[in-house]
Design a protein around this motif. Structure first.
Motif, mmCIF file in Angstrom:
data_model
loop_
_atom_site.group_PDB
_atom_site.id
_atom_site.type_symbol
_atom_site.label_atom_id
_atom_site.label_comp_id
_atom_site.label_asym_id
_atom_site.label_seq_id
_atom_site.Cartn_x
_atom_site.Cartn_y
_atom_site.Cartn_z
ATOM 1 N N THR A 157 0.213 -1.189 -0.020
ATOM 2 C CA THR A 157 -0.507 0.298 0.032
ATOM 3 C C THR A 157 0.909 1.606 -0.045
ATOM 4 O OG1 THR A 157 -1.631 -1.378 0.985
ATOM 5 C CG2 THR A 157 -1.563 1.268 1.538
ATOM 6 N N VAL A 174 -6.165 5.930 -4.303
ATOM 7 C CA VAL A 174 -7.221 6.199 -4.137
ATOM 8 C C VAL A 174 -7.472 4.941 -4.129
ATOM 9 C CG1 VAL A 174 -9.817 5.974 -4.788
ATOM 10 C CG2 VAL A 174 -8.407 8.268 -4.384
ATOM 11 N N SER A 175 -6.626 3.960 -4.946
ATOM 12 C CA SER A 175 -7.394 2.538 -5.383
ATOM 13 C C SER A 175 -6.550 1.810 -4.182
ATOM 14 C CB SER A 175 -7.002 1.948 -6.947
ATOM 15 O OG SER A 175 -5.701 2.408 -7.332
ATOM 16 N N LEU A 225 -5.695 3.367 -1.508
ATOM 17 C CA LEU A 225 -6.050 3.006 0.163
ATOM 18 C C LEU A 225 -7.219 2.415 0.435
ATOM 19 C CD1 LEU A 225 -5.106 6.952 0.613
ATOM 20 C CD2 LEU A 225 -3.944 4.990 1.453
ATOM 21 N N TRP A 226 -8.238 2.295 -0.759
ATOM 22 C CA TRP A 226 -8.687 1.764 -0.137
ATOM 23 C C TRP A 226 -9.393 0.084 -1.250
ATOM 24 C CZ3 TRP A 226 -13.874 4.678 -3.379
ATOM 25 C CH2 TRP A 226 -14.166 6.522 -2.929
ATOM 26 N N GLY A 227 -8.154 -0.908 -1.042
ATOM 27 C CA GLY A 227 -7.582 -1.981 -0.927
ATOM 28 C C GLY A 227 -8.042 -2.470 -2.478
ATOM 29 N N HIS A 228 -8.408 -2.161 -3.464
ATOM 30 C CA HIS A 228 -8.086 -2.298 -5.121
ATOM 31 C C HIS A 228 -6.810 -2.627 -5.559
ATOM 32 C CE1 HIS A 228 -12.704 -1.553 -4.158
ATOM 33 N NE2 HIS A 228 -12.484 -0.388 -4.058
#
Length: 216
Positions: A72, A210-211, A213-216
């Protein structure tokens, strides 16, 4: 995953349409030699240089053993670097002088330097790291050697898919200009995508952060 690979292809098409990635040089080579084979050869050299630039940027990330534990953080850092590159290009609109000093016959070298100078490879980094994302349940037992082997192959696959898309898009425009529209159209209809390019870097960087931090 399908969306990420779609982004790889779309970014390649986008790079190919951008005249800053070199398709006008392929048209010029064909017009000067008055042979269509010169266009194909020039596009091949541009593709070779672009592919080398993509690999040069993606390969170091694929070899990061720490990606297992710091996935991450690395993805967020990569996204911030891409955003910073976009902001820099928004502030500094001048084209690198070194590109003007490269001999026109050295298209592969020019393409490599142009991709590096414009941050074309950096645009792929957040997408690439998303493709290489590790499932939380796998981080404890996934072997580093296996991880790196898989990621190295993915890096080459991403670079190849992106370069093929770029070459097809740029090649289609170059063929159209050479066969039907001619040099006058090229000189009168030159379009500059510098602003759009810089903003797209910022957008891709934000997407990467964003992806991650959102785990994508």
């Amino acid at each position: 995953m399908a969306a990420l690979w779609g982004a790889v292809i779309f970014s390649g098409l986008y790079h190919g349409v951008n005249p800053g990635m070199g398709w006008p040089l392929a048209v010029s080579a064909a017009l000067m030699e008055q042979r269509r084979v010169a266009l194909v050869r020039a596009l091949g050299m541009l593709a070779l240089g672009h592919f080398a630039a993509m690999v040069a940027i993606l390969l170091p990330f694929s070899l990061m053993v720490v990606l297992v534990e710091w996935e991450t953080e690395i993805r967020v850092g990569a996204g911030l670097i891409v955003i910073a590159m976009g902001v820099y290009l928004l502030i500094n609109r001048r084209h690198p002088r070194m590109l003007a000093r490269v001999h026109p016959a050295r298209l592969a070298l020019w393409s490599f330097l142009a991709a590096m100078a414009h941050g074309a490879g950096l645009m792929l980094v957040p997408i690439f790291l998303g493709i290489c994302a590790i499932a939380p349940e796998d981080t404890g037992h996934l072997a580093a050697q296996s991880l790196m082997g898989s990621n190295v192959g993915t890096a080459f696959a991403v670079a190849l898919a992106h370069t093929v898309a770029m070459t097809l898009a740029g090649g289609a425009i170059a063929v159209g200009v050479y066969v039907w529209l001619g040099l006058k159209f090229l000189s009168r209809s030159w379009f500059n995508l510098d602003l759009v390019w810089a903003l797209s870097l910022v957008a891709v960087g934000v997407f990467g952060v964003v992806s991650a931090l959102w785990g994508h």
